[in-house]
Write a protein that holds these residues in place. Structure first.
Motif, PDB file in Angstrom:
ATOM      1  N   ALA A 129      82.596  -0.713 -91.568  1.00 54.55           N
ATOM      2  CA  ALA A 129      81.608   0.109 -90.863  1.00 54.55           C
ATOM      3  C   ALA A 129      81.379   1.393 -91.643  1.00 54.55           C
ATOM      4  O   ALA A 129      82.223   1.826 -92.436  1.00 54.55           O
ATOM      5  CB  ALA A 129      82.083   0.420 -89.446  1.00 54.55           C
ATOM      6  N   ARG A 138      84.346   1.134 -80.091  1.00 54.87           N
ATOM      7  CA  ARG A 138      84.981   1.648 -81.312  1.00 54.87           C
ATOM      8  C   ARG A 138      86.427   2.042 -81.042  1.00 54.87           C
ATOM      9  O   ARG A 138      86.772   2.496 -79.946  1.00 54.87           O
ATOM     10  CB  ARG A 138      84.238   2.882 -81.833  1.00 54.87           C
ATOM     11  CG  ARG A 138      82.798   2.654 -82.245  1.00 54.87           C
ATOM     12  CD  ARG A 138      82.272   3.849 -83.030  1.00 54.87           C
ATOM     13  NE  ARG A 138      82.385   5.097 -82.284  1.00 54.87           N
ATOM     14  CZ  ARG A 138      82.269   6.309 -82.821  1.00 54.87           C
ATOM     15  NH1 ARG A 138      82.082   6.434 -84.126  1.00 54.87           N
ATOM     16  NH2 ARG A 138      82.351   7.391 -82.064  1.00 54.87           N
ATOM     17  N   ASP A 160      86.274   6.054 -87.076  1.00 54.07           N
ATOM     18  CA  ASP A 160      86.288   4.629 -86.754  1.00 54.07           C
ATOM     19  C   ASP A 160      87.231   3.899 -87.721  1.00 54.07           C
ATOM     20  O   ASP A 160      87.103   4.050 -88.941  1.00 54.07           O
ATOM     21  CB  ASP A 160      84.871   4.063 -86.870  1.00 54.07           C
ATOM     22  CG  ASP A 160      84.743   2.662 -86.256  1.00 54.07           C
ATOM     23  OD1 ASP A 160      85.732   1.923 -86.278  1.00 54.07           O
ATOM     24  OD2 ASP A 160      83.649   2.334 -85.775  1.00 54.07           O
ATOM     25  N   ARG A 208      87.231   0.968 -88.633  1.00 54.38           N
ATOM     26  CA  ARG A 208      86.494   0.050 -89.503  1.00 54.38           C
ATOM     27  C   ARG A 208      85.904   0.764 -90.711  1.00 54.38           C
ATOM     28  O   ARG A 208      85.452   0.107 -91.661  1.00 54.38           O
ATOM     29  CB  ARG A 208      85.387  -0.649 -88.705  1.00 54.38           C
ATOM     30  CG  ARG A 208      85.920  -1.614 -87.655  1.00 54.38           C
ATOM     31  CD  ARG A 208      84.822  -2.129 -86.754  1.00 54.38           C
ATOM     32  NE  ARG A 208      84.225  -1.057 -85.964  1.00 54.38           N
ATOM     33  CZ  ARG A 208      83.345  -1.243 -84.979  1.00 54.38           C
ATOM     34  NH1 ARG A 208      82.965  -2.468 -84.671  1.00 54.38           N
ATOM     35  NH2 ARG A 208      82.849  -0.224 -84.308  1.00 54.38           N
TER      36      ARG A 208
END
Length: 568
Positions: free
Chosen positions: A320, A387, A394, A396
């Motif tokens: 992400a 999230r 985050d 990710r």
């Protein structure tokens, strides 16, 4: 095949030299019938002993040279095959290490072990046989046919007529057996699964007197494997009789043509002997080629299975885009997650926020999603909705290595490795000093465990079998503490501890300046947490402190009262 070719590429010199020396050996073999025919025609028929002796010396020279060429070819073929398969096995192991948990769950442990062992071994054998015979056998067949034309053109056409038929037999067998061998290897996965489950769960099997049932299950899977191998073997076994039948017809035709031409004076008897030798050579090479096809069929199917694993997607380092950081140590924002093929969500709309040093307690029954919540923090699984934030970012958007360096986790099922106490603790930090290790052991209430083993260099058996469940848990906690993580996750990792040790551990952990997530089925282990989340079927049934939940959450109150009564 791209993975296999890339593994062989560093050993291309050996891969070229092996068949090259095999061709030299083949050349020696093809010259032998001509020399024998010459000895018979010019030596035996003429009673010329010196010619016979000279011819025999030439044959000995061919034999010695052929042996030297063969041994050299075997050496290069073996070196290329062993080295390439070792490289393939290393790549496969590295690939398995890079998989996300979803892929590992999908593949299964027994299937991965089969890929690393049986499948790679079959590929190694296939490479070895291919380098030795794939070029040699066809070239010997073609060379023997060419030599037959040199001896006698009409007889040579007998060779030409039978070779296409033999090629058809070979291709049909190869096409039919490759998918059958692939299915046989899949049956082998199931047999390995039975063996693994029974070896790891042998105590449970015997405790419930399930030996006979498990043996029946194994026998059923073994019968399926045997049936699959027999189907593949039956088709492969047709190669030899079909080859012998075609060659026998060719021999009959050759003798008929040769005899008629000898009677008319167009051909010597020694030439017929040479032609018969060449057709015998072709027979031998075709049998070798049939065995090669049998081996290569298995190797190709195994290589496809290995290649399929190598082509699977690895865990992505970052999944992400980085966003603006938020002031929190750990937070869940409307997180939801569903396992692949799991049907119902394992977690639904989970939200909370922790500052550094705070403790989150997660309570719930079996299957409520507690461990799933813990696994989302180091991104063993990725949240399907919402999230997960670490340090306001985050997870990710963080590289996997960086993320897991910042998170220490003790899983529900402890895993220790063969070695010493020190080597196991240094998984947390490979350059940890004795002082750091001792401090982690002290905080984890594991000093008595280390002392009982003779100190940090005490021996730990495979899977920690020389330790009790509680001892393994405490050493696993110490291993996580050695990292000095930002977030410490204890996933039901004190279930084997007595209440006194559990209380001492909680007191020691409270002094740490890190965010803690404690998953437990004991309400008493969580009552001092800053925030407690009660999960039921993946959803939040209650949130708050111990006192607040006693007032507002019937499920928490019921669990707490039941456990305190049992403890009393």
């Amino acid at each position: 095949m791209k993975h296999l070719f890339s593994c062989i590429k560093p050993y291309r010199a050996q891969a070229v030299l092996a068949p090259l020396f095999k061709l030299f050996e083949a050349a020696m073999e093809l010259l032998v019938p001509l020399v024998v025919a010459a000895i018979v025609k010019n030596g035996v028929n003429a009673a010329d002993k010196s010619y016979i002796l000279y011819g025999c010396l030439i044959l000995v020279g061919f034999g010695v040279a052929g042996l030297a060429f063969s041994l050299t070819a075997q050496y290069f073929a073996a070196k290329a095959a062993v080295s390439a398969s070792a490289e393939l096995r290393e790549r496969l192991f590295a690939k398995l290490q890079s998989f996300p948990f979803e892929t590992i769950d999908k593949l299964g442990t027994s299937a991965m072990i089969t890929r690393l062992t049986s499948d790679v071994n079959q590929v190694q054998t296939g490479i070895n046989m291919t380098l030795r015979l794939l070029l040699r056998s066809p070239i010997v067949v073609v060379g023997a046919t060419a030599m037959a034309f040199l001896v006698d053109v009409p007889a040579g056409w007998v060779f030409v007529s039978v070779i296409p038929l033999l090629a058809v037999v070979v291709m049909v067998v190869l096409t039919a057996t490759v998918p059958l061998y692939r299915r046989a290897q899949e049956k082998l996965d199931k047999v390995n699964l039975s063996v693994r489950e029974n070896l790891t769960g042998v105590r449970v099997v015997r405790a419930f007197c399930m030996e006979e049932t498990e043996q029946q299950t194994f026998e059923a899977r073994n019968r399926e494997l045997r049936a699959a191998q027999k189907r593949a073997g039956f088709i492969a076994a047709l190669t030899n009789p079909l080859t012998y039948a075609l060659i026998s017809l060719a021999v009959i035709a050759l003798l008929w043509v040769g005899a008629s031409r000898v009677n008319t004076g167009l051909l010597y008897q020694s030439d017929v002997m040479a032609l018969y030798s060449y057709i015998s050579i072709i027979l031998v090479e075709l049998v070798k080629l049939a065995n090669l096809i049998f081996t290569v069929s298995k190797a190709v199917s195994c290589q496809k299975r290995v290649g399929a694993v190598l082509d699977m997607e690895s865990e992505r380092a970052v999944t992400a885009q980085s966003e603006e950081e938020k002031p929190c140590a750990l937070a869940f924002e409307h997180v939801g997650f569903t396992y692949a093929g799991g049907g119902a969500p394992a977690l639904k709309d989970i939200s909370f926020s922790l500052t550094r040093g705070q403790t989150l307690g997660v309570l719930g029954g079996t299957g409520s999603g507690k461990s799933t919540l813990a696994h989302l923090i180091p991104r063993f699984y990725e949240a399907g909705e919402g999230r997960v934030l670490l340090g306001g970012k985050d997870v990710r958007a963080l590289p996997a290595d960086e993320l897991r360096e910042r998170v220490g986790i003790v899983l529900q099922h402890t895993a220790l490795f063969r070695g010493t106490v020190r080597s196991n603790l240094q998984w947390g930090k490979d350059d940890a000093t004795d002082e750091e290790l001792s401090r982690a052991v002290f905080l984890a209430q594991a000093e008595d465990v280390v002392n009982a083993k003779g100190g940090l260099d005490g021996e730990i058996a495979q899977e920690g079998r020389n330790l009790s469940g509680g001892q393994r848990q405490r050493l696993s906690i110490a291993r996580a503490l050695v990292k000095q993580p930002e977030v410490l996750i204890l996933d039901d990792s004190s279930s084997a501890l007595d209440y006194a040790t559990d209380a001492a551990l909680r007191k020691a952990l409270a002094s740490l300046d890190c965010t803690k997530v404690i998953v437990s089925q004991r309400a008493t282990s969580l009552m001092h947490a800053d925030i407690i989340i009660v999960l039921e079927e993946g959803a939040v049934a209650g949130r708050g402190t111990h006192e607040e939940l006693l007032q507002t959450c019937p499920l928490y109150r019921e669990i707490y009262q039941m456990q305190t009564e049992e403890r009393a």
